[in-house]
Write a protein that holds these residues in place. Structure first.
Motif, PDB file in Angstrom:
ATOM      1  N   CYS B 302       0.803  -1.231   0.000  1.00 10.98           N
ATOM      2  CA  CYS B 302       0.000   0.000   0.000  1.00 10.98           C
ATOM      3  C   CYS B 302       0.834   1.280   0.000  1.00 10.98           C
ATOM      4  N   LEU B 303       0.417   2.241  -0.827  1.00  9.36           N
ATOM      5  CA  LEU B 303       1.078   3.546  -0.918  1.00  9.36           C
ATOM      6  C   LEU B 303       0.369   4.595  -0.062  1.00  9.36           C
ATOM      7  N   ARG B 304      -0.720   4.217   0.565  1.00  9.26           N
ATOM      8  CA  ARG B 304      -1.545   5.157   1.348  1.00  9.26           C
ATOM      9  C   ARG B 304      -2.038   6.323   0.478  1.00  9.26           C
ATOM     10  N   CYS B 305      -2.548   5.993  -0.704  1.00  9.87           N
ATOM     11  CA  CYS B 305      -3.013   7.049  -1.609  1.00  9.87           C
ATOM     12  C   CYS B 305      -4.455   7.422  -1.322  1.00  9.87           C
ATOM     13  N   GLY B 306      -5.200   6.543  -0.691  1.00  7.18           N
ATOM     14  CA  GLY B 306      -6.582   6.856  -0.333  1.00  7.18           C
ATOM     15  C   GLY B 306      -7.605   6.636  -1.440  1.00  7.18           C
ATOM     16  N   SER B 307      -7.179   6.198  -2.623  1.00  9.36           N
ATOM     17  CA  SER B 307      -8.171   6.121  -3.694  1.00  9.36           C
ATOM     18  C   SER B 307      -9.188   5.006  -3.462  1.00  9.36           C
ATOM     19  N   CYS B 308      -8.820   3.997  -2.665  1.00 10.73           N
ATOM     20  CA  CYS B 308      -9.811   2.953  -2.366  1.00 10.73           C
ATOM     21  C   CYS B 308     -10.953   3.509  -1.514  1.00 10.73           C
ATOM     22  N   CYS B 361      -6.927   0.631  -7.145  1.00  4.62           N
ATOM     23  CA  CYS B 361      -5.681   0.631  -6.369  1.00  4.62           C
ATOM     24  C   CYS B 361      -4.459   0.665  -7.289  1.00  4.62           C
ATOM     25  N   PRO B 362      -3.594   1.665  -7.123  1.00  7.44           N
ATOM     26  CA  PRO B 362      -2.457   1.804  -8.038  1.00  7.44           C
ATOM     27  C   PRO B 362      -1.473   0.638  -7.962  1.00  7.44           C
ATOM     28  N   VAL B 363      -1.467  -0.090  -6.845  1.00  7.19           N
ATOM     29  CA  VAL B 363      -0.564  -1.240  -6.760  1.00  7.19           C
ATOM     30  C   VAL B 363      -1.354  -2.546  -6.752  1.00  7.19           C
ATOM     31  N   ILE B 365      -3.820  -3.958  -5.146  1.00  2.00           N
ATOM     32  CA  ILE B 365      -4.095  -4.797  -3.978  1.00  2.00           C
ATOM     33  C   ILE B 365      -5.530  -5.317  -4.104  1.00  2.00           C
ATOM     34  N   LEU B 367      -8.132  -5.676  -2.457  1.00  9.48           N
ATOM     35  CA  LEU B 367      -8.776  -5.270  -1.206  1.00  9.48           C
ATOM     36  C   LEU B 367     -10.124  -5.944  -0.979  1.00  9.48           C
TER      37      LEU B 367
HETATM   38  S1  SF4 Z   1      -5.903   2.286  -3.181  1.00  9.16           S
HETATM   39 FE1  SF4 Z   1      -4.298   0.768  -2.749  1.00  9.16          FE
HETATM   40  S2  SF4 Z   1      -2.453   1.978  -2.449  1.00  9.16           S
HETATM   41 FE2  SF4 Z   1      -4.165   3.399  -2.284  1.00  9.16          FE
HETATM   42  S3  SF4 Z   1      -4.636   3.493  -0.064  1.00  9.16           S
HETATM   43 FE3  SF4 Z   1      -5.975   1.938  -0.953  1.00  9.16          FE
HETATM   44  S4  SF4 Z   1      -4.835   0.018  -0.699  1.00  9.16           S
HETATM   45 FE4  SF4 Z   1      -3.353   1.674  -0.416  1.00  9.16          FE
END
Ligand code: SF4
Lengths: 198, 472
Positions: B302-308, B361-363, B365, B367
């Protein structure tokens, strides 16, 4: 056992099978005219101003003309660059404490290269106080117009990239949208940024 | 009812506010989509970013040691902390050694995770948040409700009242520009008088011993510009191999988080300058345990981008405070379960399994898929809801027994005709609280099936639609 050893041991014990790095797997985008793209994104994406210096005129006069025209009320102008000699009012490198930079109207600094895909300019520290980039009301960045890369991939693969001690990719003025998602320019850093292409 | 639905009740009671919250976040999601579409290689970029993180995660000890070695060679002090307690103690010890009393902080989820601010305040150290949204929440004495947009649930009028009380702004003025500039003035004093600065770390570049901090406001940059001491804290999963990897993440982060091509400041710290000291604290706090959990290991990307969060239909309509873990949304549901299923299982129902989070999610994940897995484990963890468990037991018996099934269908049809509305919509029918029960059709599916089967060329392959395999 130190915490470092405990952590590293746990990581080694718990690590799944190693995965190879692998190739990038794509060709990053390029632009036919990176300079034109960069200029557009500096204005549109980064919300900064962008000027092309007239050729055939002494850089120092041309920079001073742009600065005076754009920021007519500026009084304290910090720079040690020769191109800013005609408009700078003090040399920020002579100040001992960075706090003395408070009240600076404009700082004029040199950028190393620009990135077309996001309108950011890489500014490694070539001056004494890094505060110079953040505390003035306006930041003027001088940039050689031949130094434009298309993407961040290109930016980080430049041979001399890793030679900084402190540096920042700066894309326009400081901003925030923390109150109701309304964009406000001038959060903590400069309220205005100009990129002057030499 | 789950802890989430109970807490969400308070939020959705104000339906106008719910709609406004939903719109504000969807607006950010749409900006992210425009960014994604403007990059032809977007999906390949996500693949490469996910793969590179996986590679790093399977070599964490190797890259962390490399980072430490190079950072130390650059003159940075590196510390290791097993857990939140050791992290807090280390921060306090460094501050004490420097006689620092006024700490200026930029946003860090790790600091929230460790409960750093209350820990320091108890010991007489002033810890001021400098990100505007974080500062608003700090002055309100409330936690952030989103990891990137901490005050997304607060209306401008509320900020206006808060600033009038705390910063002496004009009565009744709730213009965002006016309020932001008032905060600028207020925080500038704090920046200039702090004797220590703290930042998070977005990416720690192992090959170079440098780390980057990304902000739009420039608050981390202002914070570290004046005091002699800079403490940067990082979860150990923040390490990445090199600049090639950094290129992937700087291209994805802001586009995914706020729909910008890049953050205004992507700042790189490599060597302390002008007599400054930089201390980096590498924190485990449960992360090495996640590494041993193959089903949930992906969370470490996780990059902690918040898009999720921005995309989640449940988050958008229930707000950050409906979740019992300090990080909300799909990310928080998963991290909460990894921290303690017992404390945070009340969040796993806050998911419609639409999988939108996994798609943005940019990476990459998974989720939503992981939330589904957690739900399946609830019973074995002894955390299943007894009412739902009972319903499933009854259904299980009825559906396995054709006689009983047909009896239930008949009873249901009869009940629909004769039972009084008050009984059908009584408290036990949670589903019927905000919805009307659908009407039974005149014929059951079974009747239709049997009649159609006897009147056509039953079961011939031609009657099966070609794409039947894709139906759900
Ligand atoms: S979208 Fe992915 S990278 Fe961004 S906060 Fe959520 S889990 Fe982390």
């Amino acid at each position: 056992m130190t915490s470092k050893d405990t952590i590293l041991e746990a990581l080694r014990a718990n690590s799944p099978a190693p995965l190879e790095r692998g190739p990038l797997g794509f060709t990053p985008m390029t632009f036919e005219d990176p300079l034109a793209e960069f200029r557009e994104r500096v204005v549109k994406a980064a919300a900064a101003r962008c000027f092309l210096l007239e050729e055939g005129r002494a850089a120092s006069d041309a920079v001073a003309a742009i600065v005076r025209r754009t920021y007519p009320d500026a009084k304290r102008i910090a720079s040690s660059l020769p191109e800013a000699a005609a408009c700078a009012t003090f040399n920020p490198d002579e100040l001992k404490d960075p706090r003395s930079l408070a009240g600076t109207d404009i700082a004029i600094v040199r950028g190393a290269f620009g990135v077309a895909e996001n309108g950011a300019v890489w500014i490694p520290r070539t001056f004494r106080h890094k505060a110079l980039l953040f505390i003035p009301e306006a930041l003027v960045i001088l940039l050689d117009r031949t130094q434009i890369v298309c993407t961040m991939h290109e930016a980080y693969s430049r041979e001399d990239f890793d030679t900084y001690d402190f540096g920042s990719f700066i894309a326009g003025p400081s901003k925030t949208a923390d109150i109701e998602q309304a964009l406000v320019i001038g959060a903590h850093g400069p309220r205005d940024v100009s990129v002057i292409l030499l | 009812m789950s802890t989430h639905s109970k807490a969400a009740e308070a939020f959705i009671a104000d339906s106008e506010r719910t709609a406004w919250h939903n719109r504000a976040l969807w607006f950010v999601r749409e900006k992210r989509d425009r960014m994604a579409r403007s990059i032809p290689e977007w999906e390949a970029l996500r693949d490469a970013a996910a793969h590179t993180k996986m590679h790093t995660i399977t070599h964490l000890a190797y890259y962390l040691e490399m980072f430490e070695r190079n950072a130390v060679a650059n003159g940075i002090h590196v510390h290791w902390a097993k857990d939140a307690q050791e992290h807090n103690e280390t921060v306090y010890r460094i501050l004490s050694e420097h006689g620092a009393r006024h700490l200026i902080k930029s946003k860090s989820m790790l600091s929230e995770e460790c409960g750093l601010t209350p820990y320091l305040e108890e010991r007489g150290i002033e810890a001021v948040e400098s990100d505007l949204g974080e500062r608003i929440m700090q002055l309100m004495h409330r936690p952030p409700s989103h990891i990137v947009l901490p005050a997304i649930h607060v209306k401008r009028e509320e900020v206006g009242e808060l600033f009038e009380r705390e910063l002496g702004t004009e009565h009744g003025n709730s213009d965002p520009t006016y309020l932001t500039h008032a905060a600028r003035k207020h925080l500038r004093e704090k920046f200039l008088h702090a004797d220590a600065a703290m930042t998070g770390v977005n990416f720690a570049v192992a090959s170079s011993g440098a780390f980057t901090v990304c902000t739009n406001e420039g608050n981390a940059d202002m914070g570290t510009s004046f005091p002699k001491l800079h403490i940067a804290i990082m979860g150990l999963e923040k390490v990445i191999p090199d600049y090639d990897a950094l290129a992937l993440y700087t291209r994805l982060l802001a586009r995914s988080a706020t729909g910008q091509h890049s953050t205004t400041y992507t700042t790189h710290y490599k060597r302390p300058v002008e007599g400054q000291e930089i201390h980096v604290i590498i924190v485990d706090n449960g992360r090495s345990r996640i590494l041993a959990n193959p089903a949930h290991l992906n969370m470490l990307r996780c990059l902690r981008c918040g898009s999720c969060m921005n995309t989640c239909p449940v988050y958008r309509r229930s707000g950050g405070y409906s979740y019992s873990y300090f990080i909300p949304g799909p990310l928080g549901i998963n991290l909460g379960m990894l921290a303690s299923p017992k404390l945070y299982s009340g969040n796993v129902s806050a998911c419609s399994l639409c999988m939108s989070c996994s798609n943005v999610c940019p990476v990459k994940i998974d989720l939503g898929e992981q939330i589904y897995l957690w739900r399946q484990q609830l019973d074995s963890l002894g955390l299943a809801n007894p009412v739902k468990k009972g319903i499933v037991k009854v259904l299980n018996t009825a559906l396995r027994n054709p006689g009983m099934f047909h009896f239930c269908v008949r009873a249901g049809r009869l009940g629909e005709k004769i039972a009084p509305r008050g009984l059908l919509y009584c408290g036990a029918n949670a589903w019927g609280r905000d919805r009307e029960l659908p009407k039974f059709t005149s014929r059951t599916f079974e009747q239709i099936w049997k009649e159609e089967l006897s009147s056509t060329a039953a079961g011939s392959p031609e009657t099966v639609p070609e794409d039947s395999s894709t139906n759900i």
